[in-house]
Design an enzyme around this catalytic site. Structure first.
Site, PDB file in Angstrom:
ATOM      1  N   GLY A   1       0.826  -1.207   0.000  1.00  0.00           N
ATOM      2  CA  GLY A   1       0.000   0.000   0.000  1.00  0.00           C
ATOM      3  C   GLY A   1       0.862   1.260   0.000  1.00  0.00           C
ATOM      4  O   GLY A   1       2.098   1.185   0.032  1.00  0.00           O
TER       5      GLY A   1
ATOM      6  N   VAL B   1       1.263   3.560   2.357  1.00  0.00           N
ATOM      7  CA  VAL B   1       2.036   3.704   3.598  1.00  0.00           C
ATOM      8  C   VAL B   1       3.088   2.597   3.677  1.00  0.00           C
ATOM      9  O   VAL B   1       4.244   2.844   4.033  1.00  0.00           O
ATOM     10  CB  VAL B   1       1.103   3.675   4.828  1.00  0.00           C
ATOM     11  CG1 VAL B   1       1.916   3.643   6.119  1.00  0.00           C
ATOM     12  CG2 VAL B   1       0.168   4.883   4.824  1.00  0.00           C
TER      13      VAL B   1
ATOM     14  N   ARG C   1      -6.122   4.347  18.516  1.00  0.00           N
ATOM     15  CA  ARG C   1      -5.535   5.658  18.846  1.00  0.00           C
ATOM     16  C   ARG C   1      -6.110   6.300  20.092  1.00  0.00           C
ATOM     17  O   ARG C   1      -5.398   6.959  20.846  1.00  0.00           O
ATOM     18  CB  ARG C   1      -5.716   6.623  17.668  1.00  0.00           C
ATOM     19  CG  ARG C   1      -4.880   6.258  16.471  1.00  0.00           C
ATOM     20  CD  ARG C   1      -5.123   7.243  15.357  1.00  0.00           C
ATOM     21  NE  ARG C   1      -4.500   6.828  14.122  1.00  0.00           N
ATOM     22  CZ  ARG C   1      -4.970   7.140  12.922  1.00  0.00           C
ATOM     23  NH1 ARG C   1      -6.065   7.878  12.813  1.00  0.00           N
ATOM     24  NH2 ARG C   1      -4.355   6.729  11.843  1.00  0.00           N
TER      25      ARG C   1
ATOM     26  N   CYS D   1      -2.656  11.131   9.816  1.00  0.00           N
ATOM     27  CA  CYS D   1      -1.622  11.888   9.088  1.00  0.00           C
ATOM     28  C   CYS D   1      -1.806  13.400   9.202  1.00  0.00           C
ATOM     29  O   CYS D   1      -0.819  14.145   9.303  1.00  0.00           O
ATOM     30  CB  CYS D   1      -1.604  11.458   7.623  1.00  0.00           C
ATOM     31  SG  CYS D   1      -3.218  11.136   6.920  1.00  0.00           S
TER      32      CYS D   1
ATOM     33  N   GLN E   1      -6.433  18.322   2.307  1.00  0.00           N
ATOM     34  CA  GLN E   1      -5.749  17.030   2.367  1.00  0.00           C
ATOM     35  C   GLN E   1      -5.596  16.386   0.991  1.00  0.00           C
ATOM     36  O   GLN E   1      -6.487  16.469   0.149  1.00  0.00           O
ATOM     37  CB  GLN E   1      -6.526  16.095   3.310  1.00  0.00           C
ATOM     38  CG  GLN E   1      -6.580  16.661   4.721  1.00  0.00           C
ATOM     39  CD  GLN E   1      -7.370  15.812   5.700  1.00  0.00           C
ATOM     40  OE1 GLN E   1      -7.942  16.350   6.630  1.00  0.00           O
ATOM     41  NE2 GLN E   1      -7.415  14.501   5.514  1.00  0.00           N
TER      42      GLN E   1
ATOM     43  N   SER F   1      -3.700  11.011  -1.748  1.00  0.00           N
ATOM     44  CA  SER F   1      -3.015   9.802  -1.283  1.00  0.00           C
ATOM     45  C   SER F   1      -3.400   9.441   0.147  1.00  0.00           C
ATOM     46  O   SER F   1      -3.186   8.306   0.575  1.00  0.00           O
ATOM     47  CB  SER F   1      -1.494   9.967  -1.385  1.00  0.00           C
ATOM     48  OG  SER F   1      -1.090  11.100  -0.629  1.00  0.00           O
ATOM     49  N   GLY F   2      -3.994  10.386   0.875  1.00  0.00           N
ATOM     50  CA  GLY F   2      -4.470  10.086   2.224  1.00  0.00           C
ATOM     51  C   GLY F   2      -5.585   9.053   2.226  1.00  0.00           C
ATOM     52  O   GLY F   2      -5.868   8.421   3.238  1.00  0.00           O
TER      53      GLY F   2
ATOM     54  N   ARG G   1     -10.741  17.724   1.052  1.00  0.00           N
ATOM     55  CA  ARG G   1      -9.848  16.916   0.208  1.00  0.00           C
ATOM     56  C   ARG G   1      -9.623  17.678  -1.097  1.00  0.00           C
ATOM     57  O   ARG G   1     -10.593  18.091  -1.741  1.00  0.00           O
ATOM     58  CB  ARG G   1     -10.510  15.562  -0.079  1.00  0.00           C
ATOM     59  CG  ARG G   1      -9.679  14.575  -0.807  1.00  0.00           C
ATOM     60  CD  ARG G   1      -8.687  13.832   0.056  1.00  0.00           C
ATOM     61  NE  ARG G   1      -9.288  13.082   1.144  1.00  0.00           N
ATOM     62  CZ  ARG G   1      -8.599  12.588   2.173  1.00  0.00           C
ATOM     63  NH1 ARG G   1      -7.305  12.772   2.265  1.00  0.00           N
ATOM     64  NH2 ARG G   1      -9.212  11.917   3.129  1.00  0.00           N
TER      65      ARG G   1
ATOM     66  N   HIS H   1      -0.453  16.980   2.962  1.00  0.00           N
ATOM     67  CA  HIS H   1      -1.667  17.548   3.568  1.00  0.00           C
ATOM     68  C   HIS H   1      -1.354  18.951   4.074  1.00  0.00           C
ATOM     69  O   HIS H   1      -0.344  19.170   4.766  1.00  0.00           O
ATOM     70  CB  HIS H   1      -2.098  16.730   4.786  1.00  0.00           C
ATOM     71  CG  HIS H   1      -2.700  15.398   4.465  1.00  0.00           C
ATOM     72  ND1 HIS H   1      -3.044  14.988   3.199  1.00  0.00           N
ATOM     73  CD2 HIS H   1      -3.060  14.367   5.293  1.00  0.00           C
ATOM     74  CE1 HIS H   1      -3.572  13.778   3.250  1.00  0.00           C
ATOM     75  NE2 HIS H   1      -3.585  13.372   4.516  1.00  0.00           N
TER      76      HIS H   1
ATOM     77  N   ASN I   1       1.999  13.377   4.106  1.00  0.00           N
ATOM     78  CA  ASN I   1       1.114  12.456   4.830  1.00  0.00           C
ATOM     79  C   ASN I   1       1.614  11.021   4.820  1.00  0.00           C
ATOM     80  O   ASN I   1       1.283  10.241   5.721  1.00  0.00           O
ATOM     81  CB  ASN I   1      -0.299  12.503   4.242  1.00  0.00           C
ATOM     82  CG  ASN I   1      -0.335  12.346   2.736  1.00  0.00           C
ATOM     83  OD1 ASN I   1       0.225  13.179   2.014  1.00  0.00           O
ATOM     84  ND2 ASN I   1      -0.977  11.307   2.251  1.00  0.00           N
TER      85      ASN I   1
HETATM   86  N1  LIG Z   1      -2.481   7.116   3.149  1.00  0.00           N
HETATM   87  C1  LIG Z   1      -2.166   7.880   4.187  1.00  0.00           C
HETATM   88  O1  LIG Z   1      -1.788   9.067   4.045  1.00  0.00           O
HETATM   89  C2  LIG Z   1      -2.249   7.316   5.579  1.00  0.00           C
HETATM   90  C3  LIG Z   1      -1.652   8.058   6.584  1.00  0.00           C
HETATM   91  C4  LIG Z   1      -1.737   7.590   7.903  1.00  0.00           C
HETATM   92  C5  LIG Z   1      -2.373   6.398   8.162  1.00  0.00           C
HETATM   93  N2  LIG Z   1      -2.945   5.688   7.163  1.00  0.00           N
HETATM   94  C6  LIG Z   1      -3.548   4.385   7.531  1.00  0.00           C
HETATM   95  O2  LIG Z   1      -2.613   3.379   7.133  1.00  0.00           O
HETATM   96  C7  LIG Z   1      -3.311   2.227   6.650  1.00  0.00           C
HETATM   97  C8  LIG Z   1      -2.885   1.950   5.203  1.00  0.00           C
HETATM   98  O3  LIG Z   1      -3.215   3.075   4.399  1.00  0.00           O
HETATM   99  P1  LIG Z   1      -2.754   3.171   2.862  1.00  0.00           P
HETATM  100  O4  LIG Z   1      -3.088   4.545   2.444  1.00  0.00           O
HETATM  101  O5  LIG Z   1      -1.383   2.645   2.688  1.00  0.00           O
HETATM  102  O6  LIG Z   1      -3.799   2.156   2.166  1.00  0.00           O
HETATM  103  P2  LIG Z   1      -3.670   1.395   0.753  1.00  0.00           P
HETATM  104  O7  LIG Z   1      -2.724   2.099  -0.135  1.00  0.00           O
HETATM  105  O8  LIG Z   1      -5.077   1.209   0.296  1.00  0.00           O
HETATM  106  O9  LIG Z   1      -3.047  -0.003   1.163  1.00  0.00           O
HETATM  107  C9  LIG Z   1      -3.752  -0.921   1.967  1.00  0.00           C
HETATM  108  C10 LIG Z   1      -2.864  -2.116   2.249  1.00  0.00           C
HETATM  109  O10 LIG Z   1      -3.601  -3.013   3.080  1.00  0.00           O
HETATM  110  C11 LIG Z   1      -3.416  -4.316   2.620  1.00  0.00           C
HETATM  111  N3  LIG Z   1      -4.567  -5.171   2.939  1.00  0.00           N
HETATM  112  C12 LIG Z   1      -5.886  -4.948   2.685  1.00  0.00           C
HETATM  113  N4  LIG Z   1      -6.631  -5.984   3.122  1.00  0.00           N
HETATM  114  C13 LIG Z   1      -5.752  -6.886   3.646  1.00  0.00           C
HETATM  115  C14 LIG Z   1      -5.900  -8.183   4.235  1.00  0.00           C
HETATM  116  N5  LIG Z   1      -7.099  -8.749   4.418  1.00  0.00           N
HETATM  117  N6  LIG Z   1      -4.773  -8.833   4.648  1.00  0.00           N
HETATM  118  C15 LIG Z   1      -3.551  -8.279   4.484  1.00  0.00           C
HETATM  119  N7  LIG Z   1      -3.351  -7.055   3.936  1.00  0.00           N
HETATM  120  C16 LIG Z   1      -4.440  -6.374   3.513  1.00  0.00           C
HETATM  121  C17 LIG Z   1      -3.277  -4.181   1.112  1.00  0.00           C
HETATM  122  O11 LIG Z   1      -2.562  -5.318   0.663  1.00  0.00           O
HETATM  123  P3  LIG Z   1      -2.715  -5.945  -0.812  1.00  0.00           P
HETATM  124  O12 LIG Z   1      -2.310  -4.875  -1.773  1.00  0.00           O
HETATM  125  O13 LIG Z   1      -1.763  -7.100  -0.763  1.00  0.00           O
HETATM  126  O14 LIG Z   1      -4.148  -6.367  -0.951  1.00  0.00           O
HETATM  127  C18 LIG Z   1      -2.472  -2.878   0.992  1.00  0.00           C
HETATM  128  O15 LIG Z   1      -1.096  -3.167   1.032  1.00  0.00           O
HETATM  129  C19 LIG Z   1      -4.804   2.534   6.827  1.00  0.00           C
HETATM  130  O16 LIG Z   1      -5.224   2.030   8.075  1.00  0.00           O
HETATM  131  C20 LIG Z   1      -4.846   4.063   6.827  1.00  0.00           C
HETATM  132  O17 LIG Z   1      -5.952   4.557   7.532  1.00  0.00           O
HETATM  133  C21 LIG Z   1      -2.878   6.110   5.876  1.00  0.00           C
END
Ligand SMILES: NC(=O)c1ccc[n+]([C@@H]2O[C@H](COP(=O)([O-])OP(=O)(O)OC[C@H]3O[C@@H](n4cnc5c(N)ncnc54)[C@H](OP(=O)(O)O)[C@@H]3O)[C@@H](O)[C@H]2O)c1
Length: 332
Positions: A20, A22, A106, A135, A162, A165-166, A233, A240, A309
């Site tokens: 993903g 992050v 959190r 973030c 924001q 990508s968030g 957004r 952000h 972020n």
């Molecule tokens: N994006 C941001 O700016 C940000 C900032 C702070 C916190 N966050 C938090 O960080 C987390 C990830 O965010 P992201 O933006 O990186 O999301 P993302 O790009 O949508 O990535 C989600 C990840 O979760 C994995 N996943 C989904 N279902 C799964 C399962 N059943 N078993 C194992 N892995 C699974 C996916 O793996 P596969 O690709 O292998 O399916 C993917 O690697 C979220 O909780 C989000 O709220 C995000």
């Protein structure tokens, strides 16, 4: 479990959600900062079998459902909230130290919510799980902390701008695809500002607005912090932004406000007016547009801040926490 326990030196590390946005940033930051680890395992769902870059190496993604706590000392969690709720307790109970990027833990009073520049001491209370904040919250609290240390504000209004990508990888890909289209449509991710981040509650507030207030209160240890937010957004890929308006019953001089921001760890004060996307790739919060005016025996302070972020808003903050919890010297 012993509170505040350190991680064994050169831990066996896992990343859930490695493919993903992050997760990939975590891989980059771990390689850049050379967190000493004996082994690094990547977990996911749809990406199982794919290889991801870690420095000069390539590592395969394994199914998270097959992950065994006994194979790990430290787990970075960057997957969906529902899965965190379901699976993380078993890892914590088995003695794995979990650093959770999801929103699930959190606000749990028994779980430290940590921005290392501000409340690293809270790590002394962890019982196997440390949460890292939203973030947007991370950028906002780093800018707020030096100001609330100068004087207690009686009102804070935050308006965020924001990045896409968030929302995660799929939203970013949809944004990039839509941006190639000739027409910018109202309501589309590339041609509009979304006036909400996530679902709205009965009072009309978004979850993101609640997170910003409640997480800031916990990190700054100010349960009554009067912070109201509007989260928006905007069509920016990474970075952000947030406009902050603070009212103080005390009179503050602009020079003192700027000096406090200049001294603040994790903050870079800019006297020009950088766009918020300029923060992409950096680990500091950029603060600009500082303004003060006297009002009714007190002062109003305004500023703009921006945070990457994916780095300080997510990956870098988590890696800094891990560094503080390592038991030995950080060199290999
Ligand atoms: N994006 C941001 O700016 C940000 C900032 C702070 C916190 N966050 C938090 O960080 C987390 C990830 O965010 P992201 O933006 O990186 O999301 P993302 O790009 O949508 O990535 C989600 C990840 O979760 C994995 N996943 C989904 N279902 C799964 C399962 N059943 N078993 C194992 N892995 C699974 C996916 O793996 P596969 O690709 O292998 O399916 C993917 O690697 C979220 O909780 C989000 O709220 C995000």
């Amino acid at each position: 479990m012993e509170r505040g326990r350190k991680i064994v030196n050169r831990p066996r590390v896992g990343i859930v959600g490695a493919s993903g946005l992050v997760g990939r940033t975590l891989l980059r930051v771990l390689a850049e900062r050379r967190l000493p680890c004996r082994e690094l395992r990547l977990f996911g769902l749809r990406a199982v079998g794919r290889e991801l870059a870690f420095g000069a190496r390539r590592l395969g993604v394994e199914a998270f459902e097959d992950a065994r706590p006994s194979d790990l000392d430290l787990l970075f969690y960057a997957g969906p909230a529902a899965l965190a709720r379901e699976r993380l307790a078993a890892f914590v109970e088995a003695g794995v130290l979990v650093i959770d990027k999801s929103s699930v833990h959190r606000l749990d009073p028994s779980v430290p919510l940590v921005v290392p520049e501000l409340n690293a001491a809270a790590l002394g209370q962890h019982a196997g799980l440390v949460a890292t904040p939203n973030c947007t919250t991370i950028g906002v609290v780093l800018a707020l902390a030096p100001l609330v240390a100068l004087a207690e504000p009686d009102a804070i209004v935050v308006t965020t701008t924001q990045a896409i990508s968030g929302v995660g990888r799929e939203a970013l890909e949809a944004f990039r695809a839509a941006r190639g289209a000739a027409e910018r449509r109202p309501g589309s991710v590339d041609g509009d500002v979304w006036t909400h981040c996530g679902a709205l509650d009965a009072e009309g507030c978004s979850e993101e607005e609640h997170k910003l207030r409640d997480e800031s209160r916990k990190i700054l240890a100010r349960p009554a912090l009067a912070l109201d937010a509007t989260t928006l957004r905007v069509p920016v890929e990474v970075g952000h932004g947030a406009s902050l308006w603070l009212r103080f019953p005390a009179t503050l001089a602009r020079g003192d406000v700027c000096a406090a921001l200049e001294r603040a760890p994790g903050v870079v004060l800019r006297t020009d007016a950088p766009g918020q996307a300029e923060v992409a790739g950096r680990d500091e919060v950029l603060v600009s547009r500082v303004r003060t005016r006297n009002a009714e025996g007190g002062s109003v302070v305004q500023l703009f801040c921006a945070v990457d972020n994916l780095r300080k808003g997510a990956a870098t903050n988590a890696v800094q926490i891990a560094e503080l919890l390592l038991s030995g010297p950080s060199s290999e």
